[in-house]
Scaffold this motif. Structure first.
Motif, PDB file in Angstrom:
ATOM      1  N   PHE A   8       0.819  -1.203   0.000  1.00 16.23           N
ATOM      2  CA  PHE A   8       0.000   0.000   0.000  1.00 16.23           C
ATOM      3  C   PHE A   8       0.862   1.266   0.000  1.00 16.23           C
ATOM      4  CE2 PHE A   8      -2.840  -3.168   1.867  1.00 16.23           C
ATOM      5  CZ  PHE A   8      -4.016  -2.928   1.161  1.00 16.23           C
ATOM      6  N   ALA A   9       0.206   2.361  -0.410  1.00 21.41           N
ATOM      7  CA  ALA A   9       0.789   3.710  -0.380  1.00 21.41           C
ATOM      8  C   ALA A   9       2.166   3.709  -1.054  1.00 21.41           C
ATOM      9  CB  ALA A   9       0.819   4.224   1.054  1.00 21.41           C
ATOM     10  N   HIS A  10       3.143   4.398  -0.444  1.00 20.41           N
ATOM     11  CA  HIS A  10       4.415   4.528  -1.162  1.00 20.41           C
ATOM     12  C   HIS A  10       5.211   3.228  -1.201  1.00 20.41           C
ATOM     13  CE1 HIS A  10       5.920   5.197   2.947  1.00 20.41           C
ATOM     14  NE2 HIS A  10       7.096   4.823   2.487  1.00 20.41           N
ATOM     15  N   ARG A  22      -1.654  -0.660  -6.271  1.00 23.07           N
ATOM     16  CA  ARG A  22      -1.932  -1.444  -5.066  1.00 23.07           C
ATOM     17  C   ARG A  22      -2.532  -2.810  -5.362  1.00 23.07           C
ATOM     18  NH1 ARG A  22      -5.958   1.973  -1.759  1.00 23.07           N
ATOM     19  NH2 ARG A  22      -6.057   0.028  -0.625  1.00 23.07           N
ATOM     20  N   PRO A  48       7.884   2.291   9.994  1.00 21.40           N
ATOM     21  CA  PRO A  48       6.752   1.616  10.637  1.00 21.40           C
ATOM     22  C   PRO A  48       5.849   0.964   9.595  1.00 21.40           C
ATOM     23  CG  PRO A  48       7.062   3.802  11.559  1.00 21.40           C
ATOM     24  CD  PRO A  48       7.981   3.700  10.379  1.00 21.40           C
ATOM     25  N   ARG A  49       5.398  -0.238   9.882  1.00 25.67           N
ATOM     26  CA  ARG A  49       4.536  -0.936   8.927  1.00 25.67           C
ATOM     27  C   ARG A  49       3.560  -1.846   9.647  1.00 25.67           C
ATOM     28  NH1 ARG A  49      10.159  -2.785   6.743  1.00 25.67           N
ATOM     29  NH2 ARG A  49      10.790  -4.236   8.360  1.00 25.67           N
ATOM     30  N   VAL A  50       2.443  -2.023   8.984  1.00 19.45           N
ATOM     31  CA  VAL A  50       1.418  -2.953   9.462  1.00 19.45           C
ATOM     32  C   VAL A  50       1.405  -4.117   8.483  1.00 19.45           C
ATOM     33  CG1 VAL A  50      -1.053  -3.274   9.817  1.00 19.45           C
ATOM     34  CG2 VAL A  50       0.040  -1.134  10.524  1.00 19.45           C
ATOM     35  N   ILE A  51       1.454  -5.331   9.039  1.00 21.19           N
ATOM     36  CA  ILE A  51       1.559  -6.519   8.188  1.00 21.19           C
ATOM     37  C   ILE A  51       0.389  -7.441   8.474  1.00 21.19           C
ATOM     38  CG2 ILE A  51       2.965  -8.555   7.661  1.00 21.19           C
ATOM     39  CD1 ILE A  51       5.390  -6.923   8.658  1.00 21.19           C
ATOM     40  N   PHE A  73       1.337  -2.327   4.889  1.00 23.46           N
ATOM     41  CA  PHE A  73       0.803  -0.968   4.842  1.00 23.46           C
ATOM     42  C   PHE A  73       1.646  -0.062   5.737  1.00 23.46           C
ATOM     43  CE2 PHE A  73      -2.175   1.615   7.569  1.00 23.46           C
ATOM     44  CZ  PHE A  73      -2.223   2.700   6.720  1.00 23.46           C
ATOM     45  N   PRO A  74       2.187   1.036   5.206  1.00 23.35           N
ATOM     46  CA  PRO A  74       2.977   1.965   6.025  1.00 23.35           C
ATOM     47  C   PRO A  74       2.142   3.143   6.525  1.00 23.35           C
ATOM     48  CG  PRO A  74       3.347   2.438   3.706  1.00 23.35           C
ATOM     49  CD  PRO A  74       2.246   1.408   3.771  1.00 23.35           C
ATOM     50  N   PRO A  75       1.771   3.189   7.805  1.00 25.06           N
ATOM     51  CA  PRO A  75       1.050   4.368   8.292  1.00 25.06           C
ATOM     52  C   PRO A  75       1.936   5.612   8.217  1.00 25.06           C
ATOM     53  CG  PRO A  75       1.359   2.745  10.065  1.00 25.06           C
ATOM     54  CD  PRO A  75       2.079   2.242   8.864  1.00 25.06           C
ATOM     55  N   VAL A  76       1.308   6.754   7.947  1.00 21.67           N
ATOM     56  CA  VAL A  76       2.063   8.010   7.933  1.00 21.67           C
ATOM     57  C   VAL A  76       1.620   8.886   9.100  1.00 21.67           C
ATOM     58  CG1 VAL A  76       2.494   7.939   5.450  1.00 21.67           C
ATOM     59  CG2 VAL A  76       0.463   9.121   6.302  1.00 21.67           C
ATOM     60  N   ALA A  77       2.492   9.823   9.473  1.00 21.89           N
ATOM     61  CA  ALA A  77       2.266  10.625  10.674  1.00 21.89           C
ATOM     62  C   ALA A  77       1.194  11.685  10.451  1.00 21.89           C
ATOM     63  CB  ALA A  77       3.567  11.284  11.102  1.00 21.89           C
ATOM     64  N   GLY A  78       0.560  12.076  11.561  1.00 20.40           N
ATOM     65  CA  GLY A  78      -0.449  13.130  11.535  1.00 20.40           C
ATOM     66  C   GLY A  78      -1.693  12.679  12.262  1.00 20.40           C
TER      67      GLY A  78
ATOM     68  N   ASP B 134      -0.555  10.668  16.546  1.00 22.56           N
ATOM     69  CA  ASP B 134       0.054  11.341  15.397  1.00 22.56           C
ATOM     70  C   ASP B 134       1.334  10.676  14.904  1.00 22.56           C
ATOM     71  OD1 ASP B 134       1.600  12.053  17.548  1.00 22.56           O
ATOM     72  OD2 ASP B 134       1.307  14.218  17.331  1.00 22.56           O
ATOM     73  N   ALA B 136       3.807   7.879  13.451  1.00 23.57           N
ATOM     74  CA  ALA B 136       3.614   6.709  12.579  1.00 23.57           C
ATOM     75  C   ALA B 136       4.008   5.410  13.283  1.00 23.57           C
ATOM     76  CB  ALA B 136       4.413   6.885  11.289  1.00 23.57           C
ATOM     77  N   ASN B 144      -0.830  -3.167  14.933  1.00 20.83           N
ATOM     78  CA  ASN B 144      -0.292  -4.538  14.973  1.00 20.83           C
ATOM     79  C   ASN B 144      -0.694  -5.246  16.270  1.00 20.83           C
ATOM     80  OD1 ASN B 144       1.046  -4.784  12.447  1.00 20.83           O
ATOM     81  ND2 ASN B 144       2.739  -3.533  13.194  1.00 20.83           N
ATOM     82  N   SER B 159      -4.601   7.430   8.458  1.00 24.63           N
ATOM     83  CA  SER B 159      -3.279   7.608   7.853  1.00 24.63           C
ATOM     84  C   SER B 159      -3.401   8.480   6.614  1.00 24.63           C
ATOM     85  CB  SER B 159      -2.699   6.230   7.472  1.00 24.63           C
ATOM     86  OG  SER B 159      -1.403   6.376   6.952  1.00 24.63           O
ATOM     87  N   ASP B 188       1.900  13.008   4.615  1.00 21.98           N
ATOM     88  CA  ASP B 188       2.603  12.794   5.880  1.00 21.98           C
ATOM     89  C   ASP B 188       2.970  14.140   6.485  1.00 21.98           C
ATOM     90  OD1 ASP B 188       4.505  12.107   7.881  1.00 21.98           O
ATOM     91  OD2 ASP B 188       5.056  10.309   6.758  1.00 21.98           O
ATOM     92  N   VAL B 189       2.633  14.340   7.742  1.00 20.22           N
ATOM     93  CA  VAL B 189       2.941  15.616   8.392  1.00 20.22           C
ATOM     94  C   VAL B 189       4.461  15.832   8.462  1.00 20.22           C
ATOM     95  CG1 VAL B 189       3.025  14.818  10.804  1.00 20.22           C
ATOM     96  CG2 VAL B 189       2.117  17.084  10.280  1.00 20.22           C
TER      97      VAL B 189
END
Lengths: 79, 221
Positions: A8-10, A22, A48-51, A73-78, B134, B136, B144, B159, B188-189
Motif C-alpha cells: 500500500f501507499a508509497h 496497489r 513503521p509498517r502494518v503486516i 501498509f505503512p502508516p504516515v504521521a499526523g 500522530d 507513525a 499490529n 493515515s 505525511d505531516v
C-alpha cells in the motif's frame, strides 16, 4: 509456492515490476520463506509498517504458505 | 496516571435528569445499541478529540479516552479545546467538553502514553477502537498489537490527513477483516504538510462514522 503480495501507499513503488499500484502481484517463493525474507527481497525501507496475511496480523518471522495473501501498509504521521 | 476503570469522572446516575440528544429518526433499538457500547479512543488531539465529540453526539454510551499530553495554544486550530483549557491534561479538558454535550456519557480517562504493555488494558471491553495518535511508529504498534491480541474488535485507524489536498482523497477502506483505514494514505505531516481543521475534521468524521456503522451492524464502510 505462490504468494500474492499487496503493498500500500508509497510501498507500492517497491513492487519488483516497478509499476506501483496497489493490486496484488504473484510471487514465486521457496518453501520456508518468511515475511521478513520478502521484505528484504523487495528492499522495503525500515519504516513503521502494518503486516497482515489473509486479513490477520502476522509477525515478520512467520513462514508463508502456498496461496497466502501478504499485505503491508505503512502508516504516515499526523493526527 | 489515571487508570481506566478506576476513574469514572461522571458516572451515570439513574436519578440524574439527563437530556437525551433529540433524534426521533433513530430506531430505539439501535439507539440502545449505541448507548450500550464502549469505544476506546487512543489519542485526543486533532482526530481523537473530534471523534469523541461526534460519538457523544451520536449517542455512544461510554468512551475510554487516552492521551499523555496537555492542551497547548497550537492545538486550538483543529482540536476540540478552548483557550481557557490551555495547560490542562487533554483527557480532562475533553471530558469537561463532552459532559457539556451529554451529561450521561460515561468516560474513563488515562493520562499516559499508550505502550505495548498498557494497550490491552486500555481496550479491554471496548466494542470498537479508534487509533488517533500522530506518530507513525505508534500507529503501527497500536494496529499490529490490536490485530494480534484483540482481532475480533473493530479498529479504525487514520493515515494521511495532512496538507490542503482535496477531502475527496480521504476515504474509508476496510483493509482487513476488522481493520478500517481512513485517510489518503500518503500525506505525511513529516513532509512539512500543515494540519488544517477542515481536513483533519473530515478524517475524524470518517473515523467516527465508520465506528457508528460498525456498531449498528454495517461492517462495510
Amino acid at each position: 509456492m505462490q504468494v500474492d503480495v499487496v503493498l500500500f501507499a508509497h510501498f507500492s513503488g517497491f513492487q519488483p515490476d516497478g509499476k506501483g499500484g496497489r493490486h496484488a502481484r504473484a510471487f514465486e517463493l521457496a518453501e520456508g520463506t518468511t515475511i521478513a525474507d520478502v521484505i528484504a527481497m523487495i528492499g522495503l525501507p525500515d519504516e513503521p509498517r502494518v503486516i497482515f496475511v489473509n486479513s490477520r496480523h502476522a509477525p515478520e518471522e512467520r513462514e508463508l504458505r502456498q496461496g497466502d495473501r501478504l499485505a503491508i501498509f505503512p502508516p504516515v504521521a499526523g493526527g | 496516571m489515571i487508570a481506566p476503570d478506576t476513574l469514572d469522572l461522571h458516572p451515570h446516575r439513574p436519578d440524574e435528569v439527563s437530556v437525551p440528544i433529540p433524534d426521533t429518526a433513530l430506531d430505539p433499538e439501535l439507539r440502545a445499541r449505541l448507548r450500550g457500547c464502549t469505544v476506546a479512543i487512543i489519542g485526543c488531539g486533532g482526530l481523537g478529540s473530534n471523534v469523541a465529540e461526534m460519538l457523544v453526539r451520536s449517542g455512544v454510551g461510554r468512551l475510554t479516552l487516552v492521551d499523555f499530553d496537555v492542551v497547548d495554544e497550537r492545538n486550538l486550530n483543529r482540536q476540540f479545546f478552548f483557550r481557557d483549557q490551555i495547560g490542562m491534561p487533554k483527557v480532562i479538558a475533553l471530558a469537561e467538553n463532552l459532559q457539556r454535550i451529554r451529561s450521561d456519557v460515561r468516560l474513563d480517562l488515562l493520562q499516559d502514553r499508550v505502550t505495548p504493555e498498557n494497550l490491552l488494558g486500555v481496550v479491554r471491553g471496548a466494542c470498537a477502537i479508534v487509533e488517533a495518535v500522530d506518530d507513525a511508529g505508534a500507529k503501527a504498534m497500536i494496529v499490529n498489537t490490536c490485530l494480534a491480541e484483540v482481532p475480533n474488535v473493530p479498529l479504525v485507524t487514520a493515515s494521511g490527513l495532512a496538507g490542503y489536498g482535496s477531502t475527496n482523497a480521504i476515504v474509508t477502506e476496510r483493509m482487513a477483516e476488522n481493520l478500517y483505514v481512513v485517510g489518503d494514505l500518503t500525506s505525511d505531516v513529516r513532509d512539512g504538510h500543515p494540519l488544517f481543521a477542515s481536513r483533519v475534521m473530515a478524517a475524524a468524521a470518517a473515523q467516527a462514522h465508520a465506528v457508528v456503522r460498525v456498531l449498528l451492524g454495517y461492517p462495510e464502510p
